[in-house]
Design a protein around this motif. Structure first.
Motif, PDB file in Angstrom:
ATOM      1  N   LEU A   7       0.706  -1.266   0.041  1.00 32.43           N
ATOM      2  CA  LEU A   7       0.056   0.019   0.028  1.00 32.43           C
ATOM      3  C   LEU A   7       0.836   1.238  -0.026  1.00 32.43           C
ATOM      4  O   LEU A   7       0.538   2.162  -0.523  1.00 32.43           O
ATOM      5  N   THR A   8       1.934   1.016   0.931  1.00 33.73           N
ATOM      6  CA  THR A   8       2.853   2.364   0.724  1.00 33.73           C
ATOM      7  C   THR A   8       3.361   2.673  -0.424  1.00 33.73           C
ATOM      8  O   THR A   8       3.622   3.823  -1.142  1.00 33.73           O
ATOM      9  N   GLN A   9       3.686   1.549  -1.105  1.00 31.67           N
ATOM     10  CA  GLN A   9       4.452   1.623  -2.408  1.00 31.67           C
ATOM     11  C   GLN A   9       3.563   2.188  -3.592  1.00 31.67           C
ATOM     12  O   GLN A   9       3.802   3.139  -4.302  1.00 31.67           O
ATOM     13  N   ARG A  10       2.247   1.798  -3.450  1.00 34.23           N
ATOM     14  CA  ARG A  10       1.106   2.336  -4.276  1.00 34.23           C
ATOM     15  C   ARG A  10       1.025   3.805  -4.135  1.00 34.23           C
ATOM     16  O   ARG A  10       0.776   4.722  -4.987  1.00 34.23           O
ATOM     17  N   ALA A  14       1.551   6.788  -6.780  1.00 34.94           N
ATOM     18  CA  ALA A  14       0.582   7.599  -7.022  1.00 34.94           C
ATOM     19  C   ALA A  14       1.108   9.150  -6.810  1.00 34.94           C
ATOM     20  O   ALA A  14       0.772   9.977  -7.797  1.00 34.94           O
ATOM     21  N   GLY A  15       1.690   9.467  -5.839  1.00 34.47           N
ATOM     22  CA  GLY A  15       2.106  10.945  -5.298  1.00 34.47           C
ATOM     23  C   GLY A  15       3.039  11.586  -6.492  1.00 34.47           C
ATOM     24  O   GLY A  15       2.967  12.450  -6.892  1.00 34.47           O
TER      25      GLY A  15
END
Length: 278
Positions: A7-10, A14-15
């Motif tokens: 989730l952190t990677q996504r 995205a940012g």
């Protein structure tokens, strides 16, 4: 609470994509705005006609000539100095306090505001050396401005040439100068040209330095001791005084197209350089 790594990677991805997209949107907006306002004004007559009525009419031919002259003078002075300095730093000296001082001075020079360089050029070339407002004064001032860029890019390009090339040359009996001119410099040419091309782009778009040293004459310069008005200065004066916004936007469109072409050329040279030594 510890977030799931996926989730952190996504979220990070995205940012980053959002920031990249915002940058592209700003670039596209600027290009579209200037193109819509300026390209209808760009005609053969606009490019080949003299300036009339202080810029309210006519074309921009004298500014094109002045811009080319200023850029050529700046490159003729800064390119040998920059490449020569890079050769000295990489090939003729070891890392020491002298090289650190030279690099520090170059980086400091790169950070000097252009208006300060323009004032320096005005005091030195226009007043002290009594050249007056002319192409030569402006070109020499621009050379000082672009010198750090050429030094840094040339140094990195020369460093990127594999050391094994030098060892093979020395083992075959070639001297240092022969090695540099026949092997090192040809291998570093794409990177060196990238710095020179980027310097051209900066010279074309510079306003403050040229305004202080080359003047703002409306006539086409015939010699290096004639005053002239570059495209960037012409656009600045037209926009500031509100003399002719259509001509101002047309000049801005030519400037934008020129700088975009120069940046594309520099990017192509860099990609070629990377592929060659990757």
């Amino acid at each position: 609470m510890r977030l799931d790594p996926n989730l952190t990677q996504r979220l990070v991805k995205a940012g980053l994509w959002s920031l990249t997209g915002l940058t592209l949107i700003v670039l596209i907006f600027i290009i579209a705005f200037v193109s819509v306002k300026g390209l209808p004004q760009v005609t053969l007559s606009f490019l080949s006609s003299d300036i009339e009525d202080m810029g309210r009419g006519g074309g921009i031919f004298p500014t094109l000539v002045t811009t080319v002259y200023l850029t050529l003078v700046a490159l003729a002075v800064a390119s040998p100095l920059g490449v020569g300095t890079a050769m000295y730093l990489t090939e003729y000296t070891r890392e020491s306090w002298i090289t650190r001082v030279i690099r520090f001075g170059s980086e400091c020079l790169a950070g000097v505001p252009s208006i300060i360089l323009g004032l320096f050029g005005f005091v030195l070339f226009v007043l002290k050396m009594k050249m007056g407002w002319c192409i030569l004064s402006g070109g020499l001032s621009l050379a000082i401005m672009i010198l750090p860029t050429i030094i840094r890019t040339s140094e990195e390009a020369i460093k990127a040439v594999p050391p094994e090339y030098r060892s093979v040359c020395y083992s075959l009996g070639l001297g240092k100068w022969q090695t540099i001119t026949r092997v090192v410099l040809p291998g570093a040419i794409p990177g060196i040209m990238t710095g020179i091309v980027l310097s051209i782009g900066r010279s074309i778009g510079e306003t403050a330095v040229v305004l202080f040293t080359a003047g703002a004459s409306l006539r086409t310069p015939m010699t290096l001791f004639d005053s002239g008005r570059s495209m960037a200065v012409h656009f600045y004066i037209l926009a500031r005084e509100g003399l002719s916004m259509p001509n101002a936007y047309g000049t801005a469109a030519i400037l934008m197209i020129s700088i975009l072409l120069i940046n594309v050329t520099a990017y192509s040279l860099m990609q070629r350089f990377i592929r060659k030594y990757s």
